[in-house]
Design a protein around this motif. Structure first.
Motif, mmCIF file in Angstrom:
data_model
loop_
_atom_site.group_PDB
_atom_site.id
_atom_site.type_symbol
_atom_site.label_atom_id
_atom_site.label_comp_id
_atom_site.label_asym_id
_atom_site.label_seq_id
_atom_site.Cartn_x
_atom_site.Cartn_y
_atom_site.Cartn_z
ATOM 1 N N SER A 55 0.861 -1.191 0.000
ATOM 2 C CA SER A 55 0.000 0.000 0.000
ATOM 3 C C SER A 55 0.893 1.235 0.000
ATOM 4 O O SER A 55 1.759 1.391 0.872
ATOM 5 N N LEU A 56 0.660 2.130 -0.950
ATOM 6 C CA LEU A 56 1.474 3.355 -0.987
ATOM 7 C C LEU A 56 1.104 4.298 0.155
ATOM 8 O O LEU A 56 1.780 5.293 0.380
ATOM 9 N N LYS A 57 0.021 3.949 0.874
ATOM 10 C CA LYS A 57 -0.341 4.771 2.041
ATOM 11 C C LYS A 57 0.207 4.193 3.346
ATOM 12 O O LYS A 57 -0.115 4.697 4.426
ATOM 13 N N ALA A 58 0.977 3.132 3.266
ATOM 14 C CA ALA A 58 1.562 2.558 4.488
ATOM 15 C C ALA A 58 2.474 3.612 5.128
ATOM 16 O O ALA A 58 3.004 4.478 4.421
ATOM 17 N N PRO A 59 2.680 3.524 6.477
ATOM 18 C CA PRO A 59 3.611 4.462 7.117
ATOM 19 C C PRO A 59 4.966 4.414 6.406
ATOM 20 O O PRO A 59 5.400 3.349 5.969
#
Ligand SMILES: O=C(O)CCC(=O)C(=O)O
Ligand SMILES: [Fe+2]
Length: 347
Positions: free
Chosen positions: A34-38
Protein backbone atom coordinates in the motif's frame (compact mmCIF):
# COMPACT_ATOMS: atom_id res chain seq x y z
CA UNK A 1 14.61 -28.97 -16.88
CA UNK A 2 14.75 -27.00 -20.10
CA UNK A 3 16.63 -23.96 -21.27
CA UNK A 4 15.12 -20.60 -22.01
CA UNK A 5 16.88 -17.95 -24.10
CA UNK A 6 15.90 -14.31 -24.06
CA UNK A 7 17.47 -10.98 -24.98
CA UNK A 8 18.56 -8.77 -22.12
CA UNK A 9 21.02 -5.88 -21.83
CA UNK A 10 23.85 -8.36 -21.51
CA UNK A 11 22.91 -9.91 -24.87
CA UNK A 12 21.16 -13.25 -25.11
CA UNK A 13 20.76 -14.82 -21.70
CA UNK A 14 20.09 -18.46 -20.99
CA UNK A 15 18.13 -19.62 -17.95
CA UNK A 16 17.22 -23.12 -16.82
CA UNK A 17 13.53 -23.54 -16.24
CA UNK A 18 11.84 -26.34 -14.34
CA UNK A 19 8.66 -26.57 -16.37
CA UNK A 20 6.82 -24.61 -19.03
CA UNK A 21 3.63 -24.35 -16.99
CA UNK A 22 3.05 -21.81 -14.25
CA UNK A 23 1.89 -22.42 -10.67
CA UNK A 24 0.08 -19.97 -8.44
CA UNK A 25 2.25 -17.82 -6.21
CA UNK A 26 2.15 -17.68 -2.45
CA UNK A 27 1.56 -14.29 -0.86
CA UNK A 28 5.16 -13.24 -0.17
CA UNK A 29 6.42 -14.25 -3.61
CA UNK A 30 4.86 -11.17 -5.20
CA UNK A 31 4.33 -8.59 -2.44
CA UNK A 32 1.27 -6.33 -2.29
CA UNK A 33 2.25 -2.89 -1.05
CA UNK A 34 0.00 0.00 0.00
CA UNK A 35 1.47 3.35 -0.99
CA UNK A 36 -0.34 4.77 2.04
CA UNK A 37 1.56 2.56 4.49
CA UNK A 38 3.61 4.46 7.12
CA UNK A 39 6.80 5.74 5.46
CA UNK A 40 9.33 3.45 7.13
CA UNK A 41 7.20 0.37 6.56
CA UNK A 42 6.62 1.41 2.95
CA UNK A 43 10.33 1.87 2.24
CA UNK A 44 11.17 -1.47 3.89
CA UNK A 45 8.54 -3.27 1.82
CA UNK A 46 9.71 -1.61 -1.38
CA UNK A 47 13.32 -2.45 -0.64
CA UNK A 48 12.46 -6.11 -0.16
CA UNK A 49 10.32 -6.19 -3.31
CA UNK A 50 12.84 -4.37 -5.54
CA UNK A 51 15.92 -6.25 -4.40
CA UNK A 52 14.44 -9.75 -3.93
CA UNK A 53 11.61 -10.10 -6.48
CA UNK A 54 11.62 -7.20 -8.94
CA UNK A 55 7.81 -7.44 -9.11
CA UNK A 56 5.07 -6.23 -6.77
CA UNK A 57 1.48 -5.00 -6.68
CA UNK A 58 0.67 -1.48 -5.49
CA UNK A 59 -2.62 -0.35 -4.00
CA UNK A 60 -3.73 3.11 -2.82
CA UNK A 61 -1.87 4.47 -5.83
CA UNK A 62 -4.20 7.44 -6.36
CA UNK A 63 -5.03 6.87 -10.05
CA UNK A 64 -8.83 7.29 -10.32
CA UNK A 65 -10.70 4.14 -11.34
CA UNK A 66 -12.74 6.01 -13.96
CA UNK A 67 -9.59 6.95 -15.87
CA UNK A 68 -8.48 3.32 -15.87
CA UNK A 69 -11.90 2.11 -17.01
CA UNK A 70 -11.99 4.74 -19.75
CA UNK A 71 -8.67 3.70 -21.28
CA UNK A 72 -9.68 0.03 -21.26
CA UNK A 73 -12.95 0.69 -23.05
CA UNK A 74 -11.17 2.92 -25.56
CA UNK A 75 -8.62 0.14 -26.15
CA UNK A 76 -11.45 -2.33 -26.80
CA UNK A 77 -12.95 0.02 -29.38
CA UNK A 78 -9.60 0.60 -31.03
CA UNK A 79 -8.77 -3.09 -31.44
CA UNK A 80 -12.31 -3.93 -32.61
CA UNK A 81 -11.74 -1.88 -35.78
CA UNK A 82 -10.90 -3.45 -39.14
CA UNK A 83 -7.25 -4.24 -39.82
CA UNK A 84 -7.15 -1.69 -42.65
CA UNK A 85 -8.34 1.07 -40.35
CA UNK A 86 -5.80 0.23 -37.64
CA UNK A 87 -3.04 0.01 -40.23
CA UNK A 88 -3.60 3.62 -41.27
CA UNK A 89 -1.35 4.39 -38.31
CA UNK A 90 0.96 1.38 -38.71
CA UNK A 91 4.06 1.90 -36.55
CA UNK A 92 6.36 1.39 -39.52
CA UNK A 93 5.25 4.79 -40.80
CA UNK A 94 6.66 6.35 -37.63
CA UNK A 95 10.44 6.48 -37.27
CA UNK A 96 10.12 5.82 -33.55
CA UNK A 97 7.76 2.83 -33.40
CA UNK A 98 4.67 4.85 -32.46
CA UNK A 99 1.23 3.77 -33.65
CA UNK A 100 -0.39 0.42 -34.38
CA UNK A 101 1.65 -2.76 -34.21
CA UNK A 102 -0.13 -5.75 -35.80
CA UNK A 103 0.33 -9.30 -34.39
CA UNK A 104 3.64 -11.12 -34.96
CA UNK A 105 5.85 -8.01 -35.29
CA UNK A 106 7.89 -8.65 -32.16
CA UNK A 107 9.90 -11.69 -31.15
CA UNK A 108 10.82 -11.73 -27.48
CA UNK A 109 11.52 -15.41 -26.83
CA UNK A 110 14.29 -16.66 -29.12
CA UNK A 111 12.90 -20.18 -29.13
CA UNK A 112 9.40 -19.32 -30.28
CA UNK A 113 7.56 -17.64 -33.10
CA UNK A 114 6.81 -13.89 -32.86
CA UNK A 115 4.36 -12.78 -30.18
CA UNK A 116 0.66 -13.01 -30.98
CA UNK A 117 -0.37 -9.69 -29.42
CA UNK A 118 -1.34 -6.51 -31.27
CA UNK A 119 -0.65 -3.12 -29.72
CA UNK A 120 -0.88 0.64 -29.90
CA UNK A 121 2.29 2.49 -28.82
CA UNK A 122 2.67 6.07 -27.72
CA UNK A 123 5.40 8.04 -25.95
CA UNK A 124 6.38 11.20 -24.17
CA UNK A 125 5.57 14.61 -25.52
CA UNK A 126 5.71 17.79 -23.46
CA UNK A 127 2.12 18.46 -24.39
CA UNK A 128 1.09 15.31 -22.46
CA UNK A 129 3.04 16.26 -19.33
CA UNK A 130 1.18 18.49 -16.84
CA UNK A 131 4.39 19.10 -14.88
CA UNK A 132 6.34 20.16 -17.93
CA UNK A 133 3.67 22.73 -18.75
CA UNK A 134 3.59 24.01 -15.23
CA UNK A 135 7.33 24.51 -14.87
CA UNK A 136 8.08 25.15 -18.51
CA UNK A 137 10.88 22.65 -18.08
CA UNK A 138 12.60 21.91 -21.33
CA UNK A 139 14.75 19.02 -22.35
CA UNK A 140 16.51 19.01 -25.64
CA UNK A 141 16.64 15.51 -26.85
CA UNK A 142 15.67 16.30 -30.39
CA UNK A 143 18.81 14.56 -31.66
CA UNK A 144 17.91 11.36 -29.93
CA UNK A 145 16.69 8.41 -32.01
CA UNK A 146 13.67 7.93 -29.72
CA UNK A 147 12.27 11.46 -29.66
CA UNK A 148 9.45 12.64 -31.88
CA UNK A 149 5.70 13.01 -32.23
CA UNK A 150 2.95 10.53 -31.45
CA UNK A 151 0.45 9.30 -33.99
CA UNK A 152 -3.19 9.02 -32.99
CA UNK A 153 -6.03 7.08 -34.56
CA UNK A 154 -8.91 9.01 -35.99
CA UNK A 155 -11.31 8.13 -33.15
CA UNK A 156 -13.25 10.66 -31.10
CA UNK A 157 -11.88 11.14 -27.60
CA UNK A 158 -9.07 8.58 -28.10
CA UNK A 159 -6.24 11.04 -27.59
CA UNK A 160 -8.01 12.71 -24.64
CA UNK A 161 -8.69 9.45 -22.82
CA UNK A 162 -5.17 8.13 -23.37
CA UNK A 163 -3.58 11.47 -22.39
CA UNK A 164 -5.60 11.73 -19.19
CA UNK A 165 -4.49 8.26 -18.11
CA UNK A 166 -0.91 8.97 -19.14
CA UNK A 167 -0.76 12.17 -17.06
CA UNK A 168 -1.89 10.19 -14.00
CA UNK A 169 0.63 7.36 -14.31
CA UNK A 170 3.39 9.82 -15.19
CA UNK A 171 2.95 11.59 -11.87
CA UNK A 172 2.59 8.26 -10.05
CA UNK A 173 5.90 7.18 -11.63
CA UNK A 174 7.62 10.41 -10.55
CA UNK A 175 6.39 9.72 -7.01
CA UNK A 176 7.59 6.11 -7.17
CA UNK A 177 11.07 7.11 -8.26
CA UNK A 178 11.34 9.39 -5.24
CA UNK A 179 10.51 6.36 -3.10
CA UNK A 180 13.10 4.28 -4.93
CA UNK A 181 15.70 7.03 -4.35
CA UNK A 182 15.05 6.75 -0.62
CA UNK A 183 15.17 2.95 -0.74
CA UNK A 184 18.63 3.33 -2.29
CA UNK A 185 19.70 5.69 0.50
CA UNK A 186 19.76 8.70 -1.88
CA UNK A 187 18.10 12.09 -1.42
CA UNK A 188 14.39 12.00 -2.27
CA UNK A 189 14.90 14.30 -5.27
CA UNK A 190 17.98 12.48 -6.63
CA UNK A 191 16.29 11.39 -9.87
CA UNK A 192 13.92 14.36 -10.34
CA UNK A 193 15.98 16.26 -12.92
CA UNK A 194 16.82 13.04 -14.70
CA UNK A 195 13.13 12.32 -15.34
CA UNK A 196 11.96 15.87 -16.07
CA UNK A 197 11.07 14.97 -19.69
CA UNK A 198 11.27 11.21 -19.35
CA UNK A 199 11.30 8.48 -21.92
CA UNK A 200 7.89 7.25 -20.83
CA UNK A 201 6.01 5.01 -23.22
CA UNK A 202 2.55 3.59 -23.00
CA UNK A 203 1.02 0.65 -24.81
CA UNK A 204 -2.44 -0.71 -25.25
CA UNK A 205 -2.05 -4.44 -25.78
CA UNK A 206 -4.61 -6.95 -27.00
CA UNK A 207 -3.97 -10.67 -26.44
CA UNK A 208 -6.30 -13.04 -28.24
CA UNK A 209 -7.07 -16.27 -26.37
CA UNK A 210 -4.74 -19.16 -27.16
CA UNK A 211 -4.97 -22.86 -26.71
CA UNK A 212 -2.78 -24.28 -23.93
CA UNK A 213 -1.50 -26.88 -26.36
CA UNK A 214 -0.28 -24.17 -28.75
CA UNK A 215 3.12 -23.31 -27.36
CA UNK A 216 4.72 -22.16 -30.62
CA UNK A 217 4.09 -18.52 -29.84
CA UNK A 218 2.95 -16.68 -26.71
CA UNK A 219 1.13 -13.41 -26.04
CA UNK A 220 4.55 -11.99 -25.15
CA UNK A 221 7.49 -14.34 -24.90
CA UNK A 222 9.90 -14.36 -21.96
CA UNK A 223 11.68 -11.01 -21.59
CA UNK A 224 12.84 -8.36 -19.18
CA UNK A 225 11.57 -4.80 -19.52
CA UNK A 226 13.88 -2.20 -20.96
CA UNK A 227 13.23 0.99 -18.99
CA UNK A 228 13.56 1.94 -15.31
CA UNK A 229 10.31 0.38 -14.21
CA UNK A 230 6.88 -0.52 -15.53
CA UNK A 231 3.47 0.32 -14.10
CA UNK A 232 1.02 -2.18 -15.54
CA UNK A 233 -2.76 -1.98 -15.53
CA UNK A 234 -3.34 -5.70 -16.09
CA UNK A 235 -7.08 -5.61 -16.84
CA UNK A 236 -9.16 -8.46 -15.47
CA UNK A 237 -7.87 -11.53 -17.32
CA UNK A 238 -5.00 -13.48 -15.71
CA UNK A 239 -2.13 -14.33 -18.07
CA UNK A 240 1.05 -12.68 -16.75
CA UNK A 241 3.71 -15.07 -15.44
CA UNK A 242 7.00 -14.35 -13.67
CA UNK A 243 10.15 -16.48 -13.62
CA UNK A 244 11.41 -16.83 -10.05
CA UNK A 245 15.00 -17.45 -9.01
CA UNK A 246 14.40 -21.22 -8.87
CA UNK A 247 13.44 -21.23 -12.54
CA UNK A 248 9.73 -21.69 -11.85
CA UNK A 249 7.02 -19.76 -13.67
CA UNK A 250 4.60 -18.27 -11.17
CA UNK A 251 1.29 -16.60 -11.98
CA UNK A 252 0.70 -12.91 -11.33
CA UNK A 253 -3.08 -12.58 -11.70
CA UNK A 254 -4.75 -9.15 -11.56
CA UNK A 255 -5.79 -7.99 -8.10
CA UNK A 256 -8.68 -5.48 -8.27
CA UNK A 257 -7.65 -1.93 -7.39
CA UNK A 258 -3.93 -2.56 -7.90
CA UNK A 259 -1.23 -2.03 -10.49
CA UNK A 260 1.63 -4.43 -11.08
CA UNK A 261 5.02 -2.71 -10.87
CA UNK A 262 8.23 -4.30 -12.07
CA UNK A 263 11.83 -3.18 -12.24
CA UNK A 264 13.30 -2.91 -15.73
CA UNK A 265 16.82 -3.34 -17.04
CA UNK A 266 17.69 0.37 -17.03
CA UNK A 267 17.23 0.57 -13.26
CA UNK A 268 18.94 -2.78 -12.69
CA UNK A 269 21.85 -1.43 -14.69
CA UNK A 270 21.88 1.93 -12.88
CA UNK A 271 21.97 0.16 -9.49
CA UNK A 272 24.50 -2.50 -10.55
CA UNK A 273 21.75 -5.10 -10.07
CA UNK A 274 20.81 -4.13 -6.51
CA UNK A 275 17.34 -3.77 -7.97
CA UNK A 276 16.43 -6.84 -9.97
CA UNK A 277 14.86 -6.94 -13.40
CA UNK A 278 12.83 -10.13 -13.55
CA UNK A 279 11.91 -12.25 -16.55
CA UNK A 280 8.20 -12.47 -17.33
CA UNK A 281 5.84 -13.44 -20.14
CA UNK A 282 2.18 -13.41 -21.07
CA UNK A 283 0.32 -16.55 -22.05
CA UNK A 284 -3.41 -16.07 -22.37
CA UNK A 285 -4.99 -19.53 -22.07
CA UNK A 286 -8.14 -18.31 -20.34
CA UNK A 287 -10.38 -18.50 -23.40
CA UNK A 288 -11.09 -14.76 -23.07
CA UNK A 289 -9.82 -11.72 -24.93
CA UNK A 290 -7.29 -9.85 -22.78
CA UNK A 291 -6.32 -6.19 -22.78
CA UNK A 292 -3.54 -4.70 -20.66
CA UNK A 293 -2.02 -1.23 -20.45
CA UNK A 294 1.65 -1.08 -19.49
CA UNK A 295 3.48 2.22 -18.91
CA UNK A 296 7.27 2.08 -19.19
CA UNK A 297 9.07 4.82 -17.28
CA UNK A 298 12.63 5.71 -18.26
CA UNK A 299 15.15 8.48 -17.70
CA UNK A 300 15.27 11.53 -20.01
CA UNK A 301 16.74 10.20 -23.24
CA UNK A 302 19.82 12.44 -22.94
CA UNK A 303 20.77 11.06 -19.52
CA UNK A 304 23.82 8.81 -19.27
CA UNK A 305 23.07 5.71 -17.21
CA UNK A 306 26.24 5.18 -15.23
CA UNK A 307 26.29 3.02 -12.08
CA UNK A 308 25.18 5.06 -9.07
CA UNK A 309 28.27 5.33 -6.88
CA UNK A 310 26.53 4.41 -3.63
CA UNK A 311 25.24 1.16 -5.18
CA UNK A 312 28.81 -0.11 -5.27
CA UNK A 313 29.89 -1.77 -2.06
CA UNK A 314 33.57 -1.86 -0.96
CA UNK A 315 35.81 -2.84 -3.86
CA UNK A 316 32.84 -3.69 -6.04
CA UNK A 317 33.18 -2.56 -9.63
CA UNK A 318 30.54 -1.54 -12.05
CA UNK A 319 29.22 -4.44 -14.18
CA UNK A 320 27.96 -2.20 -16.96
CA UNK A 321 29.38 0.39 -19.32
CA UNK A 322 27.69 3.80 -19.25
CA UNK A 323 24.97 4.17 -21.91
CA UNK A 324 22.90 7.06 -23.17
CA UNK A 325 19.31 6.24 -22.16
CA UNK A 326 17.76 7.06 -25.55
CA UNK A 327 20.32 5.10 -27.58
CA UNK A 328 19.97 2.12 -25.31
CA UNK A 329 16.16 2.08 -25.51
CA UNK A 330 16.21 2.52 -29.28
CA UNK A 331 18.64 -0.36 -29.75
CA UNK A 332 16.68 -2.70 -27.53
CA UNK A 333 13.30 -1.86 -29.01
CA UNK A 334 14.27 -1.97 -32.64
CA UNK A 335 16.21 -5.19 -32.13
CA UNK A 336 13.07 -6.99 -30.99
CA UNK A 337 11.19 -6.21 -34.21
CA UNK A 338 11.24 -9.25 -36.47
CA UNK A 339 12.36 -7.35 -39.57
CA UNK A 340 15.37 -5.96 -37.71
CA UNK A 341 16.97 -9.19 -36.64
CA UNK A 342 20.44 -8.02 -37.67
CA UNK A 343 20.31 -5.51 -34.82
CA UNK A 344 19.76 -8.25 -32.28
CA UNK A 345 23.39 -9.18 -31.96
CA UNK A 346 24.21 -5.57 -31.10
CA UNK A 347 21.49 -5.18 -28.48
O1 LIG B 1 0.39 -7.56 -20.51
C1 LIG B 1 1.03 -7.83 -19.51
O2 LIG B 1 0.52 -8.33 -18.49
C2 LIG B 1 2.52 -7.57 -19.45
C3 LIG B 1 3.06 -6.88 -20.65
C4 LIG B 1 4.55 -6.85 -20.69
O3 LIG B 1 5.23 -7.61 -20.07
C5 LIG B 1 5.23 -5.84 -21.53
O4 LIG B 1 4.54 -5.17 -22.33
O5 LIG B 1 6.45 -5.69 -21.41
FE1 LIG C 1 7.23 -6.79 -19.89
Amino acid sequence: MANLNFVSFSGTVQREIQSDTARSASFDEIPLISLKAPKKELLDQLKDACTRVGFFYIKDHGVPADKIEAIFSMAEKFFAQEKEVKNKINYKKSKILRGYEPPAEVRTDENRKPDVNEAFNWGYEKELDPLCHATEATAEWADNPMSGPNVWPDMPEFKNVVSRYYAEVLSLARGMIQLFAQVLGLPLNYFDELVSAPGAMGRLIHYPPQSSSDTDALGIGAHTDIELFTILAPGTVPALQILNTNGEWIQAPPIPGTFVVNIGDMLARWTNDRFVSTVHRVWNITGQERISVPFFFGANYDVTIRTIESCLKDNETSKYEPVLAGDYVWKRLSASRVDQQELRAAA
